[in-house]
Every structure is written in C-alpha cells, then in structure tokens.
Design an enzyme around this catalytic site. Sequence first.
Site, mmCIF file in Angstrom:
data_model
loop_
_atom_site.group_PDB
_atom_site.id
_atom_site.type_symbol
_atom_site.label_atom_id
_atom_site.label_comp_id
_atom_site.label_asym_id
_atom_site.label_seq_id
_atom_site.Cartn_x
_atom_site.Cartn_y
_atom_site.Cartn_z
ATOM 1 N N ASP A 1 -5.510 4.638 11.037
ATOM 2 C CA ASP A 1 -6.781 3.917 10.907
ATOM 3 C C ASP A 1 -7.738 4.627 9.960
ATOM 4 O OD1 ASP A 1 -5.735 2.224 12.763
ATOM 5 O OD2 ASP A 1 -6.736 3.174 14.459
ATOM 6 N N ASP B 1 -2.807 10.099 9.240
ATOM 7 C CA ASP B 1 -3.516 9.207 10.155
ATOM 8 C C ASP B 1 -3.344 7.741 9.711
ATOM 9 O OD1 ASP B 1 -5.384 8.370 12.086
ATOM 10 O OD2 ASP B 1 -7.038 8.560 10.661
#
Lengths: 176, 176
Positions: free
Chosen positions: B10, B8
Amino acid sequence: MRKSIAIDMDGVMADVEAQIITYYEKQYGKKLTKKDLEGAVERQLFPEENALLNILHTPGFFRTLPVMENAIETIQNLMTDFDVYIVSAAMEFPLSLKEKYDWLEEHFPFISWKNIVLCGDKSIINTDFMIDDHSKNLDYFKGTPIMFHAFHNIHENHHKRVNNWNEVATLMQEYV
Amino acid sequence: MRKSIAIDMDGVMADVEAQIITYYEKQYGKKLTKKDLEGAVERQLFPEENALLNILHTPGFFRTLPVMENAIETIQNLMTDFDVYIVSAAMEFPLSLKEKYDWLEEHFPFISWKNIVLCGDKSIINTDFMIDDHSKNLDYFKGTPIMFHAFHNIHENHHKRVNNWNEVATLMQEYV
C-alpha cells in the site's frame, strides 16, 4: 529486553493430523489412525490421486481445525515473558488466509493482529525462538529452533524436540 | 550472496492515495486532488466520522487498487539481482488478505507465493533492504531503510527517500 517467539500454526497450535483423518474418512470413506500416520509416506497413506491436496483445499478445513491440547493456556502464559508472533505458511493455500485469521480470533482472541504473520517461506522471519514442526523452516532459522513433534518429523533429530505444549512450557521457563 | 528486499504494497506498489480519492468521491460525493492530500491531517480532509476507515473496509478496495507507475517492470528487473519479498501490513483489514493475494497474482504473477508476507507489525522482518512509506516500519528496521514518497510522509526526512519507481531502480543499481 523481551525475547520473541515465532509459533507455527499447522501441526503446532492446530491439530492438522486429526483434521486430515476426519476429512479423509468423510471424503474417501477410509478410517486412518494417528498411528498410521507416523513416519508414513503420503502416497502410501493416500493412494487416491491428489487426495491430501484436495482435503487441504476444502473450504472450512483450516477454519475448523481442532486446537492442540494445552496450546491456548501455554501461549497465553508465554505472553507474560515473551513477545509471541504467530507465523504460518499460509500463502500456498490462499483460501486459508481468512480462515486462519478467523480461527485465531476464535481460539486465541488475546493475540493481537499486529502479531500475526501469514507468509510463504519463513526465511526472513527474525525472532529469538521458532517453534515449528518442519525442518525446512527451522534449518535456516538464525535464532533458537525448537521442533514440535509431528508424524512426519519423527525421524529428524537435529533440532531440540518438544512433544507437546506442556513440554514447551517447561522448556521456555529456562529462557525467562 | 544475493541480498533481499522487503517491498511494501500500500502506497508503494499500489496507489492507495488515488484509490482513496476515487472511493471518497463515490461514497461521499466530494472530489479531492492528490495536492489536497499532501501533508494533510486525516480529520480535516475527511470530516465525516470514520470516512477513511469505512473506505478502507469497503469490499473490493484493495482488490482494485491501481498499480503504481513503473512498479511492475522495476520489481521484475530487481528480481534478477535481489530476493524480493512483498511484505504488507494486511492484518488490520482481514478482508484484504485474499484481495491482496489476488491483486498480486493479477499484476505481479512472476512473484511466487513463497515470497509474500501478510503481517501486522513488521518488526520481525529481516531483509537487507526495506522499501516502505511508513516511518513506523522503517525506524526499527535492521537493514537499509528506504522511504517511498507519500502524502503523509513529506515532512519526514530521516530516511533515504525515493519519489517513484524509477528512482528505486537507479538507487538499487548501486547495491548490485
């Protein structure tokens, strides 16, 4: 459980062939037909250096792609029975990212942002079906691959083929 | 066969918490600390209507995110043994699409565009591991989920947790 479909954009939802012909005439002054494109090799069709790449990198190219005939109504109908994901290999053309998003919002406003995937290669996409015009995406797909007709794939016959969106609608009825 | 990891952006590669604090002070004149964010509820932290949403929609927010400590060297090392895919839920913020691409190109130039996926929900992502800070992405993941520490997930303990990139490096050594 509802089954899922990954649907490609370029050459499947969007008529890239028609757009290339339009831009090639506009930028290089030569008029090709769809017939010319059938099974043709890129460097014979576009002898000018990087012509195709230049066209694909032109701002607006992806934003103004014509929608493939019957794509809108067929996809909207498929969503009744399937989880539909739009999966487009957009990373090669970073300018296309926002253009593709805006194009989808204009022509397919009923598709949620949650169901849009802009990626590089599609090897980590895990759906039950994949509708795509490229063998490279379909060959390693773990679900049921469906090849959408395009000028560049007419000699490839190792996947189930559909020639247009009406044929997609008929085929997918078998899986409901 | 090489195993694959979906990572991922963020809150995992990029320090969104630090950026929110910076932008909140800039736009609303109030200075928060990372400690304030721990387990806090959004509307208590940001009483102004839509403050967080306004911040996230500010042009440049995603382009200028600070890189999480040790993320660059750890990911580069992981690529020796694993196929690394960057999988970011970017579709909710269409402006972020190009910003995220450019951010990756600046800080992680060794990651190919082929391995970048900007999506909505992550339910169709099929890799062996997923490193993410959100339960909603990890809960339905079919491979091995790994939760990256964030202020919003400190009370969730149903996934293997890593607190920083050094812990990722140590953990993934077990799977080589």
